[in-house]
Design a protein around this motif. Sequence first.
Motif, mmCIF file in Angstrom:
data_model
loop_
_atom_site.group_PDB
_atom_site.id
_atom_site.type_symbol
_atom_site.label_atom_id
_atom_site.label_comp_id
_atom_site.label_asym_id
_atom_site.label_seq_id
_atom_site.Cartn_x
_atom_site.Cartn_y
_atom_site.Cartn_z
ATOM 1 N N ASP A 92 0.843 -1.199 0.000
ATOM 2 C CA ASP A 92 0.000 0.000 0.000
ATOM 3 C C ASP A 92 0.880 1.251 0.000
ATOM 4 O OD1 ASP A 92 -2.686 1.314 0.470
ATOM 5 O OD2 ASP A 92 -1.497 2.124 2.114
ATOM 6 N N ASN B 179 -5.772 14.690 3.122
ATOM 7 C CA ASN B 179 -5.234 15.341 1.920
ATOM 8 C C ASN B 179 -6.028 16.622 1.679
ATOM 9 O OD1 ASN B 179 -4.501 16.268 -0.579
ATOM 10 N ND2 ASN B 179 -4.430 14.239 -1.534
ATOM 11 N N TYR C 220 0.501 14.410 6.815
ATOM 12 C CA TYR C 220 -0.092 13.515 5.805
ATOM 13 C C TYR C 220 1.014 12.948 4.936
ATOM 14 C CZ TYR C 220 -3.559 11.703 2.488
ATOM 15 O OH TYR C 220 -4.343 10.870 1.710
ATOM 16 N N GLY D 288 0.527 10.222 2.811
ATOM 17 C CA GLY D 288 0.003 9.708 1.543
ATOM 18 C C GLY D 288 0.235 8.213 1.429
ATOM 19 N N MET E 154 -1.154 5.120 3.739
ATOM 20 C CA MET E 154 -2.090 4.951 4.859
ATOM 21 C C MET E 154 -1.438 4.288 6.062
ATOM 22 S SD MET E 154 -5.825 3.179 4.771
ATOM 23 C CE MET E 154 -7.072 3.570 6.026
ATOM 24 N N TYR F 233 -10.214 9.969 5.403
ATOM 25 C CA TYR F 233 -10.350 9.940 3.954
ATOM 26 C C TYR F 233 -11.843 9.941 3.624
ATOM 27 C CZ TYR F 233 -8.479 10.074 -0.662
ATOM 28 O OH TYR F 233 -8.115 10.515 -1.902
ATOM 29 N N LYS G 133 -12.115 6.556 -1.184
ATOM 30 C CA LYS G 133 -11.053 5.968 -2.014
ATOM 31 C C LYS G 133 -10.561 4.638 -1.450
ATOM 32 C CE LYS G 133 -6.357 6.537 -3.715
ATOM 33 N NZ LYS G 133 -5.087 7.320 -3.682
HETATM 34 P P1 P6P Z 1 -4.414 10.482 -1.954
HETATM 35 C C1 P6P Z 1 -2.111 5.054 -1.383
HETATM 36 O O1 P6P Z 1 -2.360 5.100 -2.769
HETATM 37 C C2 P6P Z 1 -3.457 5.049 -0.667
HETATM 38 O O2 P6P Z 1 -4.198 3.939 -1.058
HETATM 39 C C3 P6P Z 1 -3.262 5.093 0.845
HETATM 40 O O3 P6P Z 1 -2.127 4.414 1.262
HETATM 41 C C4 P6P Z 1 -3.159 6.575 1.120
HETATM 42 O O4 P6P Z 1 -3.583 6.920 2.440
HETATM 43 C C5 P6P Z 1 -4.105 7.172 0.081
HETATM 44 O O5 P6P Z 1 -4.171 6.242 -1.004
HETATM 45 C C6 P6P Z 1 -3.596 8.501 -0.429
HETATM 46 O O6 P6P Z 1 -4.569 8.995 -1.336
HETATM 47 O O7 P6P Z 1 -5.669 10.676 -2.744
HETATM 48 O O8 P6P Z 1 -4.339 11.431 -0.772
HETATM 49 O O9 P6P Z 1 -3.132 10.480 -2.751
#
Ligand code: P6P
Length: 337
Positions: free
Chosen positions: A118, A210, A243, A245, A247, A263, A273
């Motif tokens: 991830d 974000n 943040y 990015g 998770m 999120y 997402k």
């Molecule tokens: P955004 C990484 O692609 C992920 O799945 C998570 O690990 C992370 O928290 C999120 O998407 C980040 O998304 O839209 O802020 O780039």
Amino acid sequence: MRKVTTLGQFIIEKQADFPYAKGELSRLLRDIGIAAKIVNREVNKAGLVDILGDNGTVNIQGEGQKKLDVYADEQFISALRSGGECCVVASEEHDDCILIHSEISKNAKYIVCIDPLDGSSNIDVNVSVGTIFSIYRRATTEGTVCLDEILQKGIYQVAAGYVIYGSSTMLVYTTGKGVNGFTLDPSIGEFCLSHPDMQMPRDGVIYSINEGNYIKFPQGVKDYIKYCQVEDKATQRPFTSRYVGSMVADIHRNLIKGGIFLYPTTSSHPQGKLRLMYECNPLAFIIEQAGGRATDGHRRILEIQPESLHQRTPIFIGSTDMVEKVEEFIRLSAASA
Ligand code: P6P
């Protein structure tokens, strides 16, 4: 000299927590730990060998698959296939679940949902990435496992965990009896107990979201973000915004220091997402076991009835007081709409 407890020793010691288990779950967790060490080796040298960058394919999410994504997926599936305790794998990297048919797995009763790597968009910039896994049990070992047996609510997880490949590599997991963290000691190639009985602070001063999506957020979330930014010494505001990015990195920091990760739904992700089965459910199980809270803004993540393997959900997860606060803003906004 402090006693060193490896992941394997710990799992065996804790096996007594499960009188019905005959060691299968223990072996499954150890299989995952072995695959994590193999993936860690490649993540740590990604810049040195030709394993960075895209491999030209896309996953069901329509996301470009990094070579390490595919490598990690292969390693975890291989470990689960050869370990003999897993009957099916649902992976972020595959549209459909992967049935494991082998002589050694013919009586396997465990279902594994996994996000093998991830946050992989961070690989090329050397930011922490993670593996997230969730384990369920079949009610029967008769016949081929079907989708309905996989699509269980998060409350039925028998175990969940994550690996964070960061400044150190850690494996954090729960079997419903608390949360324990293990740090990989490269000198002996073992995950060693470093964070016993992890407890999340009930409140915190870190919020993770974000904010680039601010204009797309529901009004209640916008109101909460403004609440975090207003000066109020009595409640230690303004809070700190952090943040990554990735998770796993954001959740791990908040688990240790206190905080909230958000999120929400956005106009580009009207269902949220993050994926329920292999991101939100396992992390929600861990955070609840550590004393925190995880909801979709209205209900517990663990109570959501999954309808599909790659289903998404909004998520507000972390220190209980902070999650309850954003839920209050969401309720107030809905009431005044
Ligand atoms: P955004 C990484 O692609 C992920 O799945 C998570 O690990 C992370 O928290 C999120 O998407 C980040 O998304 O839209 O802020 O780039």
